[in-house]
Design a protein around this motif. Structure first.
Motif, PDB file in Angstrom:
ATOM      1  N   THR A 193     -31.046 -14.457 -12.544  1.00 50.27           N
ATOM      2  CA  THR A 193     -29.772 -14.499 -13.275  1.00 50.27           C
ATOM      3  C   THR A 193     -30.042 -15.068 -14.660  1.00 50.27           C
ATOM      4  O   THR A 193     -31.109 -15.627 -14.933  1.00 50.27           O
ATOM      5  CB  THR A 193     -28.739 -15.382 -12.554  1.00 50.27           C
ATOM      6  OG1 THR A 193     -29.141 -16.760 -12.654  1.00 50.27           O
ATOM      7  CG2 THR A 193     -28.614 -14.992 -11.086  1.00 50.27           C
ATOM      8  N   ALA A 214     -28.812 -17.646 -15.765  1.00 46.03           N
ATOM      9  CA  ALA A 214     -28.767 -19.101 -15.688  1.00 46.03           C
ATOM     10  C   ALA A 214     -30.010 -19.718 -15.047  1.00 46.03           C
ATOM     11  O   ALA A 214     -30.261 -20.911 -15.211  1.00 46.03           O
ATOM     12  CB  ALA A 214     -27.524 -19.544 -14.921  1.00 46.03           C
ATOM     13  N   TYR A 255     -32.518 -24.371 -14.967  1.00 47.21           N
ATOM     14  CA  TYR A 255     -31.240 -23.938 -14.400  1.00 47.21           C
ATOM     15  C   TYR A 255     -30.119 -24.397 -15.313  1.00 47.21           C
ATOM     16  O   TYR A 255     -29.901 -25.589 -15.515  1.00 47.21           O
ATOM     17  CB  TYR A 255     -31.061 -24.519 -13.006  1.00 47.21           C
ATOM     18  CG  TYR A 255     -29.749 -24.117 -12.335  1.00 47.21           C
ATOM     19  CD1 TYR A 255     -29.245 -22.819 -12.454  1.00 47.21           C
ATOM     20  CD2 TYR A 255     -29.030 -25.037 -11.589  1.00 47.21           C
ATOM     21  CE1 TYR A 255     -28.063 -22.452 -11.843  1.00 47.21           C
ATOM     22  CE2 TYR A 255     -27.844 -24.682 -10.966  1.00 47.21           C
ATOM     23  CZ  TYR A 255     -27.356 -23.392 -11.103  1.00 47.21           C
ATOM     24  OH  TYR A 255     -26.177 -23.030 -10.503  1.00 47.21           O
ATOM     25  N   GLU A 256     -29.418 -23.423 -15.896  1.00 46.59           N
ATOM     26  CA  GLU A 256     -28.250 -23.712 -16.726  1.00 46.59           C
ATOM     27  C   GLU A 256     -27.036 -23.823 -15.799  1.00 46.59           C
ATOM     28  O   GLU A 256     -26.417 -22.820 -15.430  1.00 46.59           O
ATOM     29  CB  GLU A 256     -28.042 -22.602 -17.760  1.00 46.59           C
ATOM     30  CG  GLU A 256     -29.232 -22.346 -18.668  1.00 46.59           C
ATOM     31  CD  GLU A 256     -29.313 -23.372 -19.788  1.00 46.59           C
ATOM     32  OE1 GLU A 256     -28.372 -24.174 -19.942  1.00 46.59           O
ATOM     33  OE2 GLU A 256     -30.323 -23.362 -20.512  1.00 46.59           O
ATOM     34  N   VAL A 257     -26.703 -25.021 -15.437  1.00 53.96           N
ATOM     35  CA  VAL A 257     -25.627 -25.234 -14.462  1.00 53.96           C
ATOM     36  C   VAL A 257     -24.301 -24.748 -15.020  1.00 53.96           C
ATOM     37  O   VAL A 257     -23.531 -24.047 -14.356  1.00 53.96           O
ATOM     38  CB  VAL A 257     -25.547 -26.721 -14.072  1.00 53.96           C
ATOM     39  CG1 VAL A 257     -24.434 -26.949 -13.059  1.00 53.96           C
ATOM     40  CG2 VAL A 257     -26.879 -27.193 -13.507  1.00 53.96           C
ATOM     41  N   ASN A 258     -24.012 -25.115 -16.255  1.00 51.68           N
ATOM     42  CA  ASN A 258     -22.792 -24.673 -16.939  1.00 51.68           C
ATOM     43  C   ASN A 258     -23.018 -24.842 -18.441  1.00 51.68           C
ATOM     44  O   ASN A 258     -24.151 -25.045 -18.885  1.00 51.68           O
ATOM     45  CB  ASN A 258     -21.564 -25.455 -16.453  1.00 51.68           C
ATOM     46  CG  ASN A 258     -21.811 -26.958 -16.462  1.00 51.68           C
ATOM     47  OD1 ASN A 258     -22.388 -27.489 -17.400  1.00 51.68           O
ATOM     48  ND2 ASN A 258     -21.392 -27.639 -15.390  1.00 51.68           N
ATOM     49  N   ASP A 259     -21.936 -24.773 -19.205  1.00 51.63           N
ATOM     50  CA  ASP A 259     -22.081 -24.833 -20.654  1.00 51.63           C
ATOM     51  C   ASP A 259     -22.581 -26.183 -21.153  1.00 51.63           C
ATOM     52  O   ASP A 259     -23.126 -26.263 -22.263  1.00 51.63           O
ATOM     53  CB  ASP A 259     -20.743 -24.516 -21.333  1.00 51.63           C
ATOM     54  CG  ASP A 259     -20.327 -23.068 -21.140  1.00 51.63           C
ATOM     55  OD1 ASP A 259     -21.219 -22.252 -20.834  1.00 51.63           O
ATOM     56  OD2 ASP A 259     -19.133 -22.762 -21.291  1.00 51.63           O
ATOM     57  N   TRP A 260     -22.428 -27.242 -20.361  1.00 48.64           N
ATOM     58  CA  TRP A 260     -22.776 -28.569 -20.854  1.00 48.64           C
ATOM     59  C   TRP A 260     -23.926 -29.246 -20.094  1.00 48.64           C
ATOM     60  O   TRP A 260     -24.398 -30.307 -20.516  1.00 48.64           O
ATOM     61  CB  TRP A 260     -21.560 -29.497 -20.823  1.00 48.64           C
ATOM     62  CG  TRP A 260     -20.947 -29.672 -19.449  1.00 48.64           C
ATOM     63  CD1 TRP A 260     -19.986 -28.917 -18.883  1.00 48.64           C
ATOM     64  CD2 TRP A 260     -21.302 -30.684 -18.484  1.00 48.64           C
ATOM     65  NE1 TRP A 260     -19.681 -29.375 -17.622  1.00 48.64           N
ATOM     66  CE2 TRP A 260     -20.480 -30.464 -17.354  1.00 48.64           C
ATOM     67  CE3 TRP A 260     -22.209 -31.737 -18.465  1.00 48.64           C
ATOM     68  CZ2 TRP A 260     -20.563 -31.266 -16.220  1.00 48.64           C
ATOM     69  CZ3 TRP A 260     -22.288 -32.538 -17.338  1.00 48.64           C
ATOM     70  CH2 TRP A 260     -21.461 -32.305 -16.237  1.00 48.64           C
ATOM     71  N   SER A 315     -27.792 -28.655 -18.090  1.00 50.50           N
ATOM     72  CA  SER A 315     -28.935 -27.872 -17.646  1.00 50.50           C
ATOM     73  C   SER A 315     -29.944 -28.810 -16.985  1.00 50.50           C
ATOM     74  O   SER A 315     -30.066 -29.983 -17.361  1.00 50.50           O
ATOM     75  CB  SER A 315     -29.594 -27.130 -18.809  1.00 50.50           C
ATOM     76  OG  SER A 315     -30.165 -28.036 -19.723  1.00 50.50           O
ATOM     77  N   SER A 342     -32.754 -33.578 -17.249  1.00 50.08           N
ATOM     78  CA  SER A 342     -31.429 -32.975 -17.421  1.00 50.08           C
ATOM     79  C   SER A 342     -31.031 -33.088 -18.888  1.00 50.08           C
ATOM     80  O   SER A 342     -31.312 -34.090 -19.543  1.00 50.08           O
ATOM     81  CB  SER A 342     -30.397 -33.677 -16.543  1.00 50.08           C
ATOM     82  OG  SER A 342     -30.237 -35.032 -16.924  1.00 50.08           O
TER      83      SER A 342
END
Length: 713
Positions: free
Chosen positions: A249, A251, A307-312, A314, A364
């Motif tokens: 993906t 992300a 892994y880009e967990v969400n916009d803020w 990783s 992180s």
């Protein structure tokens, strides 16, 4: 620095051109009668080869901070050299590439693959670190032989000053971070063919591309050989670098890297000197044993996850294992007596290093309003096994002998000790955008190492804990979008000797502490056609090894040294044909407190192999003809006078070496290059040592001609 080739620009313009072609033509209206009568006019598109400009300050740095700041915003001094730049200069040896950045002077001879430098008044692998993709490479004793050459790498970034907040201990002077080429979905096929003086030959193969919708790879192989310019200077080696990337993906990204390298460097440890100066009539002779041997093998495996967990938020994790097997059998110390016409040989060394290191870095990155934070934990365990002989004798022979003698050491190489070091590093960084013009960068790192030594001969076993705290606080003010002023204060730490070789004599020593204050300016100008930087700094280092004032035979911590200086660098494109690159460094380095064995006070003296002045200059002229693109380049490297001893009595003269290159690019996928190193065949010194046992220097290479072909398919 990243750059775009002409085909890439054309590919990037293609979708826009197709969209323009597909857009319906507006119907003529009463309000626009001229448009109905005049032919349609498309805007003029100017296509340029932006690889010629290659601005670097606007690029994000992966080496100066864990927060991903652009170099222009970073409150620290950082250089970046990309692949095209070192190809244009004819450089392939990593020591040469790093050594042309501002203030960095290589100390290891061309014939020997060890990355050792002097910068900002500090020297050697205990003060100038080497990293690959942000991971410090394993060091045993004073040897850092990998990466020896540039094949498989896209750029090198050099962060100057104490860099412990990013890389840990042993980085007071600077850290050079070598960045690998990455897998891409675009098919890549690269070939390097080279031949040159002294029977030199090299071959590089690189390939990459997509294996499926989610799998990409990168593979680089390289081999070389040379007869060398000295007796017994034959060298050869090779490496294989591989990366497999799985990205199911947008992300999540997983990578597996596996590398091997095998080197047999030249069996050459320099030439005798008198008062620090090379003896011309002895240059080229090898005083090592005729059956000497050096073998260096490295193996490394890494697994990486992003892994880009969400916009803020990783998360990233990197697990790595490194194994090095190294063997030496040499006579490494020489002293010439011109009155007696004799050569004394000492340091009959036969030894092996077996090093294994396993580590993991979990990190992180958090975006919270005006803050960009990086928080991490790095843990690694290194195991080191040492075997060696014990032969402290010195053998003196008439200079009229052939100079090459057989190995006749009566001492056998046997296992002598093992060591183990387990390190935990905790760090945090925050890049806080206070406003459009102000940025505050703060960082803190704590390193803890549990060390144990097990002597296999004698009773020198012990356990020890080492700890160091590093921090930095920097402020950047943007005068404009192209100009930044910055200031920073920072603290780092170095070991007094390599941690893996601690012994009873230095078990009670702690890490040295270095503090730096630095201010500087960075500016782009001419709509990106040029940029320049300037930095002023002062570094104070305490707890270096000195002698007890009451007993000069006892080593203690308590010595001090400092350095202060000015660094300037610039690159500018004067016209479509001319580009200039240059840098200059002025260093004032002194011991504040240092007593040597015997009670000699060296306070106020300059440390060995530190030049007050260094400079580099390159001029490139590019033109185009019906036959293709031509480029002529002329470069100079100047290093000022240095000393070979703490007493500043043995002097290595300064030097200026000229290099030239001529390249022909008949098409976008092939370049043929002729390079001449050391045009004037100058005799000069990389580094020198002068003490009771040895007075010798590593000479720079003489004139050399290379011809290379760089091909892409």
């Amino acid at each position: 620095m990243n750059h775009f080739t002409l085909p890439a620009v054309l590919i990037g313009l293609a979708p826009a051109a197709l969209a323009m072609a597909a857009e319906p033509t507006p119907e003529p209206t009463q309000a626009s009668p001229s448009r109905a009568e005049a032919p349609a006019q498309l805007p003029t598109v100017h296509v340029t080869d932006s690889a010629e400009d290659r601005p670097g300050l606007s690029k994000a740095t992966v080496s100066g901070s864990r927060t991903g700041l652009a170099t222009l915003d970073l409150p620290a001094s950082l250089d970046s050299v990309d692949e095209q730049t070192w190809q244009e200069r004819g450089d392939s040896r990593m020591a040469d590439i790093i050594g042309r950045t501002v203030g960095m002077t290589p100390l290891s001879a061309t014939s020997y693959n060890s990355l050792s430098f002097s910068t900002r008044g500090f020297t050697g692998t205990n003060s100038v670190g080497i990293a690959e993709d942000g991971i410090r490479l394993g060091v045993a004793s004073t040897t850092t032989p990998y990466p020896a050459n540039s094949w498989g790498y896209e750029r090198v970034e050099v962060l100057r000053g104490p860099a412990s907040i990013v890389y840990g201990t042993g980085t007071t002077g600077a850290t050079a971070n070598v960045v690998r080429k990455q897998p891409t979905r675009e098919t890549v096929r690269e070939v390097l063919l080279g031949t040159g003086s002294h029977g030199t030959a090299k071959l590089g193969l690189g390939m990459g591309g997509a294996l499926s919708d989610t799998l990409t790879y990168r593979l680089d192989a390289y081999g070389h050989r040379t007869d060398g310019e000295h007796d017994m200077a034959r060298a050869s080696g090779g490496k294989l670098m591989s990366t497999l990337r799985w990205q199911p993906t947008s992300a999540l990204r997983l990578e597996l890297l596996a590398d091997v390298s095998d080197e047999k460097p030249a069996r050459y440890f320099g030439t005798p000197t008198v008062n620090g100066r090379i003896v011309p009539e002895l240059l080229g002779r090898n005083f090592n044993t005729d059956d000497s041997d050096i073998r260096i093998k490295d193996r490394r495996v890494r697994g990486r996850m992003l892994y880009e967990v969400n916009d803020w938020l990783s998360l990233s994790n990197e697990l790595y294992h490194f194994k090095a097997d190294r063997y030496w059998r040499n006579i490494e110390a020489y002293r010439y007596d011109p009155a007696a016409q004799t050569i004394s040989r000492g340091d009959y060394l036969e030894l092996s290093h077996d090093l294994e290191q396993t580590g993991n870095r979990l990190e992180s990155r958090i975006k919270a309003g005006a803050h960009q934070l990086a928080v991490g934990w790095e843990a690694n365990r290194a195991r080191f096994r040492y075997a060696g002989n014990s032969d402290s004798r010195t053998v003196t022979r008439p200079i009229g002998d052939t100079g090459i003698v057989p190995w006749d050491s009566p001492s056998a190489m046997v296992p002598r000790f093992t060591t183990e070091a387990t390190t935990h590093d905790f760090y945090a960084e925050d890049a806080w955008t206070l406003s459009d013009r102000w940025l505050l960068l703060a960082g803190l790192r704590r390193d803890l190492t549990d060390f144990s030594r097990n002597d296999l001969i004698g009773s020198g076993s012990f356990d020890k804990t080492l700890g160091g705290t590093a921090w930095r606080l920097g402020l950047t003010h943007k005068l404009s979008a192209q100009t930044s002023l910055y200031g920073q204060v920072s603290q780092g730490h170095d070991p007094v000797t390599n941690v893996l070789t601690l012994n009873l004599a230095n078990r009670d020593f702690k890490l040295t502490t270095a503090r730096q204050a630095e201010v500087g300016i960075k500016q782009q100008f001419g709509e990106g056609r040029g940029e320049w930087t300037a930095a002023l700094y002062r570094i104070e280092k305490k707890d270096i090894i000195t002698r007890d004032p009451n007993n000069s035979q006892v080593s203690v911590q308590g010595g001090k040294q400092h350095s202060q200086g000015l660094e300037l660098s610039a690159v500018t494109r004067l016209s479509p044909h001319w580009r200039l690159e240059g840098n200059y460094a002025l260093v004032d380095a002194k011991y504040d407190e240092l007593i040597e064995a015997g009670g000699a006070d060296r306070s106020g003296k300059r440390p060995p192999n530190v030049a007050r002045n260094t400079a580099n200059l390159w001029a490139h002229y590019t033109t185009h003809s019906d036959l293709g693109r031509w480029q002529a380049s002329l470069g100079a490297r100047a290093v000022g006078q240095r000393f070979a001893d703490n007493a500043n009595t043995a002097t290595s003269p300064g030097y200026t070496v000229w290099d030239a290159a001529l390249s022909w690019r008949p098409g976008p996928r092939s370049t043929y290059r002729l390079t001449v190193r050391n045009l004037t065949d100058k005799v000069y010194t990389y580094s020198a040592v002068s003490n009771a046992k040895a007075s010798q220097a590593y000479p720079g290479e003489g004139r050399r001609v290379d011809l290379t072909a760089e091909l892409a398919f």
